[in-house]
Enzyme design. Structure first.
Site, PDB file in Angstrom:
ATOM      1  N   SER A   1       3.288  72.625   7.558  1.00  0.00           N
ATOM      2  CA  SER A   1       4.554  71.948   7.287  1.00  0.00           C
ATOM      3  C   SER A   1       5.027  71.195   8.523  1.00  0.00           C
ATOM      4  O   SER A   1       5.311  71.798   9.566  1.00  0.00           O
ATOM      5  CB  SER A   1       5.620  72.969   6.885  1.00  0.00           C
TER       6      SER A   1
ATOM      7  N   HIS B   1       2.160  69.550   4.231  1.00  0.00           N
ATOM      8  CA  HIS B   1       3.358  69.937   3.494  1.00  0.00           C
ATOM      9  C   HIS B   1       4.563  69.209   4.092  1.00  0.00           C
ATOM     10  O   HIS B   1       4.802  69.275   5.302  1.00  0.00           O
ATOM     11  CB  HIS B   1       3.529  71.458   3.600  1.00  0.00           C
TER      12      HIS B   1
ATOM     13  N   ASP C   1       8.581  68.716   3.853  1.00  0.00           N
ATOM     14  CA  ASP C   1       9.821  69.323   3.361  1.00  0.00           C
ATOM     15  C   ASP C   1      10.955  68.313   3.363  1.00  0.00           C
ATOM     16  O   ASP C   1      11.482  67.968   4.421  1.00  0.00           O
ATOM     17  CB  ASP C   1      10.207  70.496   4.268  1.00  0.00           C
TER      18      ASP C   1
ATOM     19  N   MET D   1      14.720  67.622   2.591  1.00  0.00           N
ATOM     20  CA  MET D   1      15.980  68.373   2.406  1.00  0.00           C
ATOM     21  C   MET D   1      17.159  67.410   2.482  1.00  0.00           C
ATOM     22  O   MET D   1      17.176  66.521   3.330  1.00  0.00           O
ATOM     23  CB  MET D   1      16.143  69.408   3.523  1.00  0.00           C
TER      24      MET D   1
ATOM     25  N   HIS E   1       7.570  68.809  -0.885  1.00  0.00           N
ATOM     26  CA  HIS E   1       8.432  69.895  -1.364  1.00  0.00           C
ATOM     27  C   HIS E   1       9.868  69.384  -1.343  1.00  0.00           C
ATOM     28  O   HIS E   1      10.477  69.280  -0.279  1.00  0.00           O
ATOM     29  CB  HIS E   1       8.234  71.113  -0.442  1.00  0.00           C
TER      30      HIS E   1
ATOM     31  N   MET F   1      13.538  69.703  -1.683  1.00  0.00           N
ATOM     32  CA  MET F   1      14.678  70.635  -1.720  1.00  0.00           C
ATOM     33  C   MET F   1      15.931  69.794  -1.787  1.00  0.00           C
ATOM     34  O   MET F   1      16.688  69.657  -0.824  1.00  0.00           O
ATOM     35  CB  MET F   1      14.659  71.534  -0.460  1.00  0.00           C
TER      36      MET F   1
ATOM     37  N   MET G   1       8.915  80.753  -3.055  1.00  0.00           N
ATOM     38  CA  MET G   1       9.525  80.749  -1.711  1.00  0.00           C
ATOM     39  C   MET G   1       9.537  82.176  -1.166  1.00  0.00           C
ATOM     40  O   MET G   1       9.967  83.108  -1.845  1.00  0.00           O
ATOM     41  CB  MET G   1      10.961  80.215  -1.765  1.00  0.00           C
TER      42      MET G   1
ATOM     43  N   ASP H   1       5.583  79.890   0.807  1.00  0.00           N
ATOM     44  CA  ASP H   1       6.206  79.035   1.822  1.00  0.00           C
ATOM     45  C   ASP H   1       7.353  79.794   2.484  1.00  0.00           C
ATOM     46  O   ASP H   1       8.328  80.148   1.829  1.00  0.00           O
ATOM     47  CB  ASP H   1       6.727  77.770   1.120  1.00  0.00           C
TER      48      ASP H   1
HETATM   49  C1  DX5 Z   1      11.639  76.059   4.389  1.00  0.00           C
HETATM   50  C2  DX5 Z   1      10.510  75.106   4.171  1.00  0.00           C
HETATM   51  C3  DX5 Z   1       9.252  75.508   4.801  1.00  0.00           C
HETATM   52  C4  DX5 Z   1       9.246  75.654   6.291  1.00  0.00           C
HETATM   53  C5  DX5 Z   1       8.411  76.859   6.601  1.00  0.00           C
HETATM   54  O1  DX5 Z   1      12.685  75.767   3.537  1.00  0.00           O
HETATM   55  O2  DX5 Z   1      10.274  74.922   2.775  1.00  0.00           O
HETATM   56  O3  DX5 Z   1       8.150  74.707   4.372  1.00  0.00           O
HETATM   57  O4  DX5 Z   1       8.722  74.550   6.985  1.00  0.00           O
HETATM   58  O5  DX5 Z   1       8.519  77.148   7.954  1.00  0.00           O
HETATM   59  P1  DX5 Z   1       7.975  78.484   8.605  1.00  0.00           P
HETATM   60  O6  DX5 Z   1       6.496  78.529   8.360  1.00  0.00           O
HETATM   61  O7  DX5 Z   1       8.345  78.318  10.041  1.00  0.00           O
HETATM   62  O8  DX5 Z   1       8.684  79.635   7.926  1.00  0.00           O
HETATM   63 ZN    ZN Z   2       8.389  73.852   2.126  1.00  0.00          ZN
END
Ligand code: DX5
Ligand code: ZN
Length: 218
Positions: A7, A32, A34, A36, A65, A67, A138, A176
């Protein structure tokens, strides 16, 4: 197929090109990403311009992903900027919009995943499994990297794997949040096959590879 999905939330954004090369060197098949929005989760990360830049840099599978609230409003943009897999949250849409989003992503020949937050029971997504390429369980509350793995999510992974097996459906199960050299084995035993690593991958001095982490298992 098993792979790490590093990620880039934990990557050095000033050196993103180099960080992508690191993912390639680890033999991981996915990046990956993310997204947000500060609404669905309390944090804001990045969006379309970053996905476009990563797309120009690599042929790896771009695993987005989302969010965000109303993720179905952004499907066209995610596809245009180069996403290969679009995963949205079950909690973000009602039933009809979930079905329409799945159909729209598939019509564009892209893969679709649905993600569930820690408080959402696995059974909520059983009715969609046959339509999905991936389920994302998650293992932390979404929003931030660097949190601790929630071991009690593993029952959900196993239930989803058993349910999919009963249907004869070969769905990918992604985990994740808090995945590292220890927790990856637990998630693998529970039935997951795509492992998102943020902090553990980018803050490690050693290049992490799945075959080393799972003791030579492919
Ligand atoms: C959190 C994200 C993850 C995040 C994971 O909301 O969806 O993908 O990057 O990070 P680590 O591996 O540090 O928990
Ligand atoms: Zn993620």
């Amino acid at each position: 197929m098993k792979t790490l999905a590093p990620s880039i939330l934990a990557a050095d954004m000033l050196n993103l090109g180099k960080e992508i090369e690191k993912i390639e060197a680890s033999d991981s098949k996915y990046v990956h990403i993310d997204v947000m929005d500060g609404m669905f989760v309390p944090n804001i990360s990045f969006g379309v311009p970053i996905i476009s830049s990563v797309r120009k840099k690599t042929n790896l599978v771009l695993d987005v992903h989302a969010m965000i609230v109303e993720p179905d409003r952004y499907i066209d943009e995610f596809i245009k900027c180069g996403a290969d897999i679009i995963t949205f949250h079950f909690e973000a849409l009602d039933h009809n919009r979930i079905l329409n989003a799945i159909e729209k992503i598939h019509k564009a020949n892209k893969k679709v995943g649905i993600s569930i937050k820690p408080n959402t029971p696995a059974s909520e997504i059983y009715k969609y499994i046959e339509l999905l390429d991936m389920v994302l369980v998650m293992t932390v509350e979404p929003g931030f990297g660097g949190q601790s793995f929630m071991y009690d999510m593993m029952e959900k992974v196993t239930s989803i794997r058993e349910y999919a097996n009963k249907l004869g459906k070969n769905v990918d199960i992604q985990v994740d949040g808090g995945i590292n050299d220890q927790t990856i084995k637990i998630a693998n035993d529970a039935g997951a096959n795509i492992f998102v690593l943020g902090t553990a991958f980018f803050k490690s001095e050693k290049l992490l590879k799945i075959e080393d982490l799972l003791n030579n298992e492919k």
